[in-house]
Design an enzyme around this catalytic site. Structure first.
Site, PDB file in Angstrom:
ATOM      1  CG  HIS A  99       1.573   2.315   6.188  1.00 25.65           C
ATOM      2  ND1 HIS A  99       1.687   2.450   7.557  1.00 25.65           N
ATOM      3  CD2 HIS A  99       0.248   2.365   5.912  1.00 25.65           C
ATOM      4  CE1 HIS A  99       0.485   2.572   8.080  1.00 25.65           C
ATOM      5  NE2 HIS A  99      -0.412   2.527   7.107  1.00 25.65           N
ATOM      6  CG  HIS A 101      -3.160   2.909   2.458  1.00 21.52           C
ATOM      7  ND1 HIS A 101      -3.692   1.695   2.827  1.00 21.52           N
ATOM      8  CD2 HIS A 101      -2.880   3.568   3.617  1.00 21.52           C
ATOM      9  CE1 HIS A 101      -3.736   1.625   4.155  1.00 21.52           C
ATOM     10  NE2 HIS A 101      -3.252   2.746   4.660  1.00 21.52           N
TER      11      HIS A 101
HETATM   12  P1  5GP Z   1      -3.314   2.339   8.296  1.00 21.03           P
HETATM   13  O1  5GP Z   1      -4.728   2.368   8.788  1.00 21.03           O
HETATM   14  O2  5GP Z   1      -2.298   2.246   9.432  1.00 21.03           O
HETATM   15  O3  5GP Z   1      -3.013   3.455   7.345  1.00 21.03           O
HETATM   16  O4  5GP Z   1      -3.207   1.035   7.430  1.00 21.03           O
HETATM   17  C1  5GP Z   1      -2.552  -0.126   7.840  1.00 21.03           C
HETATM   18  C2  5GP Z   1      -2.732  -1.126   6.733  1.00 21.03           C
HETATM   19  O5  5GP Z   1      -1.860  -2.215   6.981  1.00 21.03           O
HETATM   20  C3  5GP Z   1      -4.148  -1.700   6.650  1.00 21.03           C
HETATM   21  O6  5GP Z   1      -4.673  -1.444   5.352  1.00 21.03           O
HETATM   22  C4  5GP Z   1      -3.945  -3.186   6.904  1.00 21.03           C
HETATM   23  O7  5GP Z   1      -4.783  -3.989   6.122  1.00 21.03           O
HETATM   24  C5  5GP Z   1      -2.488  -3.386   6.557  1.00 21.03           C
HETATM   25  N1  5GP Z   1      -1.850  -4.500   7.258  1.00 21.03           N
HETATM   26  C6  5GP Z   1      -1.921  -4.789   8.598  1.00 21.03           C
HETATM   27  N2  5GP Z   1      -1.170  -5.869   8.893  1.00 21.03           N
HETATM   28  C7  5GP Z   1      -0.619  -6.282   7.726  1.00 21.03           C
HETATM   29  C8  5GP Z   1       0.256  -7.363   7.397  1.00 21.03           C
HETATM   30  O8  5GP Z   1       0.694  -8.153   8.229  1.00 21.03           O
HETATM   31  N3  5GP Z   1       0.627  -7.476   6.081  1.00 21.03           N
HETATM   32  C9  5GP Z   1       0.180  -6.594   5.127  1.00 21.03           C
HETATM   33  N4  5GP Z   1       0.586  -6.806   3.873  1.00 21.03           N
HETATM   34  N5  5GP Z   1      -0.646  -5.578   5.411  1.00 21.03           N
HETATM   35  C10 5GP Z   1      -1.044  -5.419   6.689  1.00 21.03           C
END
Ligand code: 5GP
Length: 115
Positions: A99, A101
């Site tokens: 993913h 951001h």
């Molecule tokens: P990472 O730290 O892996 O780059 O970011 C993961 C992101 O996924 C976090 O910003 C978190 O808020 C988001 N996230 C986690 N679970 C969910 C979910 O069920 N739905 C959505 N829309 N975002 C999520």
């Protein structure tokens, strides 16, 4: 379970607002908004990091990132944006599903924390 949350969203098994989608990618609002408009571009298929993504999907990925960003900038009157992408736990990856951001930015002093 958290590693497959984005698969379930992509399959429509967990409802989520869609900002934009094409055949292989989808964008949704982040559940924990670090800043107004904080959104995620996710792959529909399960890839753990960017290293697992076939290069042949690069142009579709860019399409989803650009269309999502332009839509968010307009909606949130943003003057700029960040694109952040975390790979592996030590680099701040909490969800093991590729993913990106997308963070619309303004000159308001607000700094999003995404790793
Ligand atoms: P990472 O730290 O892996 O780059 O970011 C993961 C992101 O996924 C976090 O910003 C978190 O808020 C988001 N996230 C986690 N679970 C969910 C979910 O069920 N739905 C959505 N829309 N975002 C999520």
């Amino acid at each position: 379970m958290i590693d497959f949350i984005f698969c379930k969203i992509a399959e429509g098994k967990i409802p989520s607002k869609k900002i934009y989608e094409n055949d292989n990618f989808l964008s949704i609002p982040d559940a924990n908004q670090q800043i107004d408009g904080h959104s995620l571009v996710i792959s529909k298929k399960h890839f753990k990091t960017i290293l697992d993504l076939p290069s042949s999907l690069g142009s579709e990925l860019l399409d989803c990132i650009k269309k999502t960003t332009m839509k968010l900038m307009k909606e949130h009157n943003a003057e700029g944006f960040n694109i952040v992408q975390n790979n592996f736990e030590c680099a701040g990856q909490l969800v093991n599903h590729l993913h990106f951001h997308i963070l619309p930015r303004k000159k308001d002093g607000k700094v999003p924390k995404v790793y």
